[in-house]
Scaffold this motif. Sequence first.
Motif, PDB file in Angstrom:
ATOM      1  N   ALA A   1      20.460  63.827 -35.779  1.00 15.87           N
ATOM      2  CA  ALA A   1      19.871  64.845 -34.912  1.00 15.87           C
ATOM      3  C   ALA A   1      18.350  64.819 -34.948  1.00 15.87           C
ATOM      4  O   ALA A   1      17.698  64.966 -33.911  1.00 15.87           O
ATOM      5  CB  ALA A   1      20.385  66.232 -35.312  1.00 15.87           C
TER       6      ALA A   1
ATOM      7  N   CYS B   1      16.890  67.195 -32.145  1.00 17.35           N
ATOM      8  CA  CYS B   1      15.487  67.589 -32.080  1.00 17.35           C
ATOM      9  C   CYS B   1      14.775  66.694 -31.064  1.00 17.35           C
ATOM     10  O   CYS B   1      15.172  65.542 -30.850  1.00 17.35           O
ATOM     11  CB  CYS B   1      14.810  67.409 -33.440  1.00 17.35           C
ATOM     12  SG  CYS B   1      15.374  68.568 -34.701  1.00 17.35           S
ATOM     13  N   ASP B   2      13.718  67.210 -30.469  1.00 13.00           N
ATOM     14  CA  ASP B   2      12.925  66.375 -29.575  1.00 13.00           C
ATOM     15  C   ASP B   2      11.913  65.571 -30.398  1.00 13.00           C
ATOM     16  O   ASP B   2      11.919  65.612 -31.639  1.00 13.00           O
ATOM     17  CB  ASP B   2      12.239  67.210 -28.493  1.00 13.00           C
ATOM     18  CG  ASP B   2      11.261  68.237 -29.064  1.00 13.00           C
ATOM     19  OD1 ASP B   2      10.760  68.042 -30.200  1.00 13.00           O
ATOM     20  OD2 ASP B   2      10.996  69.243 -28.382  1.00 13.00           O
TER      21      ASP B   2
ATOM     22  N   THR C   1      22.561  69.547 -33.697  1.00 10.00           N
ATOM     23  CA  THR C   1      21.829  69.774 -32.457  1.00 10.00           C
ATOM     24  C   THR C   1      20.540  68.952 -32.462  1.00 10.00           C
ATOM     25  O   THR C   1      19.724  69.085 -33.373  1.00 10.00           O
ATOM     26  CB  THR C   1      21.489  71.271 -32.287  1.00 10.00           C
ATOM     27  OG1 THR C   1      22.700  72.035 -32.356  1.00 10.00           O
ATOM     28  CG2 THR C   1      20.818  71.527 -30.950  1.00 10.00           C
TER      29      THR C   1
ATOM     30  N   LEU D   1      25.063  73.317 -35.729  1.00 13.09           N
ATOM     31  CA  LEU D   1      23.620  73.576 -35.782  1.00 13.09           C
ATOM     32  C   LEU D   1      22.848  72.384 -36.336  1.00 13.09           C
ATOM     33  O   LEU D   1      21.771  72.048 -35.829  1.00 13.09           O
ATOM     34  CB  LEU D   1      23.344  74.832 -36.610  1.00 13.09           C
ATOM     35  CG  LEU D   1      23.823  76.158 -35.999  1.00 13.09           C
ATOM     36  CD1 LEU D   1      23.559  77.317 -36.945  1.00 13.09           C
ATOM     37  CD2 LEU D   1      23.158  76.415 -34.643  1.00 13.09           C
TER      38      LEU D   1
ATOM     39  N   CYS E   1      12.363  72.843 -35.877  1.00 14.38           N
ATOM     40  CA  CYS E   1      13.300  72.416 -34.843  1.00 14.38           C
ATOM     41  C   CYS E   1      14.662  73.059 -35.066  1.00 14.38           C
ATOM     42  O   CYS E   1      15.269  73.599 -34.136  1.00 14.38           O
ATOM     43  CB  CYS E   1      13.421  70.902 -34.833  1.00 14.38           C
ATOM     44  SG  CYS E   1      14.806  70.293 -33.844  1.00 14.38           S
ATOM     45  N   TYR E   2      15.144  72.992 -36.310  1.00 19.03           N
ATOM     46  CA  TYR E   2      16.423  73.625 -36.629  1.00 19.03           C
ATOM     47  C   TYR E   2      16.372  75.112 -36.294  1.00 19.03           C
ATOM     48  O   TYR E   2      17.299  75.655 -35.684  1.00 19.03           O
ATOM     49  CB  TYR E   2      16.750  73.448 -38.111  1.00 19.03           C
ATOM     50  CG  TYR E   2      17.933  74.299 -38.552  1.00 19.03           C
ATOM     51  CD1 TYR E   2      19.234  73.824 -38.408  1.00 19.03           C
ATOM     52  CD2 TYR E   2      17.734  75.577 -39.070  1.00 19.03           C
ATOM     53  CE1 TYR E   2      20.314  74.608 -38.782  1.00 19.03           C
ATOM     54  CE2 TYR E   2      18.809  76.370 -39.446  1.00 19.03           C
ATOM     55  CZ  TYR E   2      20.091  75.889 -39.300  1.00 19.03           C
ATOM     56  OH  TYR E   2      21.160  76.674 -39.656  1.00 19.03           O
TER      57      TYR E   2
ATOM     58  N   GLN F   1      18.474  79.880 -30.564  1.00 18.42           N
ATOM     59  CA  GLN F   1      18.986  79.861 -29.197  1.00 18.42           C
ATOM     60  C   GLN F   1      20.517  79.987 -29.184  1.00 18.42           C
ATOM     61  O   GLN F   1      21.093  80.747 -28.405  1.00 18.42           O
ATOM     62  CB  GLN F   1      18.565  78.569 -28.485  1.00 18.42           C
ATOM     63  CG  GLN F   1      17.060  78.371 -28.353  1.00 18.42           C
ATOM     64  CD  GLN F   1      16.392  79.465 -27.531  1.00 18.42           C
ATOM     65  OE1 GLN F   1      16.876  79.846 -26.469  1.00 18.42           O
ATOM     66  NE2 GLN F   1      15.285  79.982 -28.041  1.00 18.42           N
ATOM     67  N   VAL F   2      21.159  79.231 -30.056  1.00 20.20           N
ATOM     68  CA  VAL F   2      22.627  79.274 -30.137  1.00 20.20           C
ATOM     69  C   VAL F   2      23.102  80.644 -30.598  1.00 20.20           C
ATOM     70  O   VAL F   2      24.026  81.238 -30.010  1.00 20.20           O
ATOM     71  CB  VAL F   2      23.146  78.180 -31.093  1.00 20.20           C
ATOM     72  CG1 VAL F   2      24.642  78.357 -31.364  1.00 20.20           C
ATOM     73  CG2 VAL F   2      22.865  76.798 -30.525  1.00 20.20           C
TER      74      VAL F   2
ATOM     75  N   HIS G   1      14.486  76.772 -34.207  1.00 21.20           N
ATOM     76  CA  HIS G   1      14.464  77.017 -32.761  1.00 21.20           C
ATOM     77  C   HIS G   1      15.859  76.830 -32.162  1.00 21.20           C
ATOM     78  O   HIS G   1      16.361  77.688 -31.419  1.00 21.20           O
ATOM     79  CB  HIS G   1      13.478  76.082 -32.078  1.00 21.20           C
ATOM     80  CG  HIS G   1      13.571  76.098 -30.582  1.00 21.20           C
ATOM     81  ND1 HIS G   1      13.037  77.115 -29.808  1.00 21.20           N
ATOM     82  CD2 HIS G   1      14.177  75.237 -29.709  1.00 21.20           C
ATOM     83  CE1 HIS G   1      13.294  76.877 -28.535  1.00 21.20           C
ATOM     84  NE2 HIS G   1      13.979  75.750 -28.448  1.00 21.20           N
ATOM     85  N   ASN G   2      16.491  75.694 -32.481  1.00 23.92           N
ATOM     86  CA  ASN G   2      17.816  75.425 -31.939  1.00 23.92           C
ATOM     87  C   ASN G   2      18.823  76.488 -32.367  1.00 23.92           C
ATOM     88  O   ASN G   2      19.636  76.966 -31.566  1.00 23.92           O
ATOM     89  CB  ASN G   2      18.305  74.045 -32.391  1.00 23.92           C
ATOM     90  CG  ASN G   2      17.542  72.907 -31.745  1.00 23.92           C
ATOM     91  OD1 ASN G   2      16.902  73.087 -30.709  1.00 23.92           O
ATOM     92  ND2 ASN G   2      17.592  71.735 -32.347  1.00 23.92           N
TER      93      ASN G   2
END
Length: 224
Positions: free
Chosen positions: A147, A111-112, A109, A106, A25-26, A32-33, A28-29
């Motif tokens: 997060a 996580c789903d 941000t 970061l 998750c980290y 993107q950033v 991926h986030n």
Amino acid sequence: MPVVNKTILINCIGILVDGQVMRQCYRHNMSQVMSARYGQSPDFWQTVDQKIVADWASYHADLNFSGDDGIIDMYEALFRTTRALFTIGNVPEPEKPEITALANELIATPCDNSVILPDSNNSLSQLTEKGYRVGVFAHLLETHLKAITTSLKMIDHHIGADTVSHYEHDQTYFLKVASYLKTPPEQITVITRHATTAQSASQAGLKSILVEQFSALSIDSLEN
């Protein structure tokens, strides 16, 4: 009948949250950033992070999270691994304040729910229905802990190492947690997969339960 003034404190990683998926998750986030802000593709930044993780120990070799400056060292580690995104990626490095702000962004941000282990929501719902307050703790900074548990809306307290200024889950840690929660230790039950953590909680006067997974916990047994 609802429970009054009782708190369940859950050792988050491995019981509620999948540690491996949490890193994904980290990653991926972060990708993107970084792609949007500093160029390159998300795949590029994910590859860079894989290299950082492969050499993880070298970024922490001279740090001591358990020492008097443990929380400072945690932030230093966060800075180093975020800075490494630029050095390994051979991307122009911003000034230190920007890297520091980026590092904090970061880990904060959300996580789903893909990071959440099966049955977590159901078990937590049963606890709250019975009147328990629910808290989570981990060897993480509080913003990171929030997060990764964003989708678990029934959590009342997120206790990171910086929340109580103590990293190790030892007797001192649990006494600090009880003080932070303004709750007598005997009214707190710690749920963990780690025997040493359970022992430390018990030494501090808290109740403790060892489980391998949350679904193995008998909610009704907590009232005994």
